[in-house]
Scaffold this active site. Structure first.
Site, short mmCIF file in Angstrom:
data_model
loop_
_atom_site.label_atom_id
_atom_site.label_comp_id
_atom_site.label_asym_id
_atom_site.label_seq_id
_atom_site.Cartn_x
_atom_site.Cartn_y
_atom_site.Cartn_z
N SER A 106 0.81 -1.22 0.00
CA SER A 106 0.00 0.00 0.00
C SER A 106 0.84 1.27 0.00
O SER A 106 0.51 2.23 -0.71
CB SER A 106 -0.96 0.00 1.19
OG SER A 106 -1.96 -0.98 1.03
N GLY A 163 -3.25 -10.56 -6.38
CA GLY A 163 -3.68 -9.64 -5.35
C GLY A 163 -3.10 -8.25 -5.48
O GLY A 163 -3.70 -7.28 -4.98
N ASN A 166 -15.16 -23.54 2.33
CA ASN A 166 -14.63 -23.08 3.61
C ASN A 166 -14.59 -24.24 4.60
O ASN A 166 -15.37 -25.18 4.50
CB ASN A 166 -15.48 -21.94 4.18
CG ASN A 166 -14.73 -21.11 5.20
OD1 ASN A 166 -13.60 -20.68 4.95
ND2 ASN A 166 -15.33 -20.89 6.35
N TYR A 207 -0.42 -11.76 -2.85
CA TYR A 207 0.61 -11.28 -3.77
C TYR A 207 2.02 -11.43 -3.21
O TYR A 207 2.98 -11.01 -3.86
CB TYR A 207 0.35 -9.82 -4.17
CG TYR A 207 0.30 -8.83 -3.03
CD1 TYR A 207 1.46 -8.32 -2.46
CD2 TYR A 207 -0.91 -8.38 -2.54
CE1 TYR A 207 1.42 -7.40 -1.43
CE2 TYR A 207 -0.98 -7.44 -1.52
CZ TYR A 207 0.19 -6.96 -0.96
OH TYR A 207 0.14 -6.04 0.06
N LYS A 221 -10.23 -5.88 9.83
CA LYS A 221 -11.33 -5.33 9.04
C LYS A 221 -12.66 -5.32 9.78
O LYS A 221 -13.49 -4.43 9.58
CB LYS A 221 -11.45 -6.07 7.71
CG LYS A 221 -10.24 -5.86 6.81
CD LYS A 221 -10.41 -6.54 5.47
CE LYS A 221 -9.21 -6.29 4.57
NZ LYS A 221 -9.37 -6.90 3.24
#
Length: 286
Positions: A28, A248, A163, A227, A77
């Site tokens: 980022s 990603g 999952n 990634y 998150k």
């Protein structure tokens, strides 16, 4: 990078940081700093802060006024949405947030991971990205939720989630509220046959979580949100099988543009940010 919120310095008036754990690998800062440079925003700074979900509220609440926002990655998150004083409709529907923006009322939460998923689907599938039939999502955590929301929002007819635990109650509404059929299966299902029948595979889990299953899953175009390291074993197997793949880091780019605009109030210089990221990801190892 520092693992605490730094104090304001005279030459830096605006700060943003990405919060998560582990955070050292986050790209980022590459994206956002490239955006600042392209627009001449010399008094802006973007850094990384090691932060667990339990630490998130303390770190955000202790941030001085120079911090205008935070990007949030796992595992924070869900905590980011809980902390927020207000939230966008999509963050509320998804139930998690990757963006916190300081406002006069406190902190506003958003989830731009939706933009990231939509962007990689468009690159991966071209004109067919909004005409999806059956989609396979691997994982049921914080990144799976915006993936489900985006696939359903884009008109997917059916979404199957693989999952280890039964999270149907929280995941199913993200698909069915927009008309998609929903199914939840375990890793002991016939994944090879299923993967051969879907339009796209979206993996939202660490590569270690599906180690040994790549040969079964790599029978459709693949989006892998991981990634680092790149390419992932799933992506390598899918490419070897002749399928298109997107990683990603591309999702990260698309989700960063909206964040950048919310933080700075300026239109994101998409090309400069993407070029900086591609250069970093593909630079030769020293």
């Amino acid at each position: 990078m520092s693992d605490t919120v730094s104090h304001s310095q005279p030459d830096i008036r605006h700060r943003v940081a990405v919060l998560g754990s582990p955070i050292e690998h986050s790209l980022s800062p590459v994206l956002h700093q490239a955006g600042y440079h392209a627009l001449g925003l010399e008094d802006w700074e973007y850094n990384r802060i090691e932060c667990t979900a339990e630490q998130l509220a303390t770190i955000v609440d202790s941030a001085d006024a120079s911090y205008v926002g935070f990007s949030v990655t796992m595992p924070g998150k869900f905590a980011a949405l809980e902390l927020a004083d207000e939230a966008t409709a999509r963050a509320q529907e998804i139930g998690s947030a990757n963006t916190l923006v300081r406002t006069s009322q406190g902190w506003r939460a958003d989830n731009t991971d939706c933009d990231g998923i939509a962007g990689v689907l468009a690159e991966l599938l071209g004109e067919h990205h909004d005409n999806l039939g059956h989609c396979l999502v691997i994982g049921g955590g914080g990144t799976a939720r915006p993936a489900l929301w985006t696939l359903a929002e884009g008109g997917a007819e059916k979404i199957t989630v693989v999952n280890r635990s039964d999270r149907r109650a929280e995941l199913e509404p993200l698909a069915t509220s927009r008309g998609a059929e929903f199914a939840l299966i375990g890793y002991d299902a016939d994944l090879r046959t299923l993967a051969g029948e879907v339009d796209v595979v979206v993996s939202t889990v660490p590569s270690s979580s599906i180690a040994g299953l790549e040969a079964d899953l790599a029978h459709a175009p693949v989006v892998d949100v991981i990634y680092d390291p790149w390419p992932t074993p799933l992506v390598a197997q899918a490419a070897a099988n002749g399928y298109r793949t997107v990683g990603g880091h591309i999702m990260l780019a698309y989700q960063s543009y909206g964040q950048f605009e919310q933080f700075t109030g300026h239109q994101a210089p998409w090309q400069a940010m993407r070029q900086a990221l591609e250069h970093y990801v593909h630079k030769p190892l020293s």
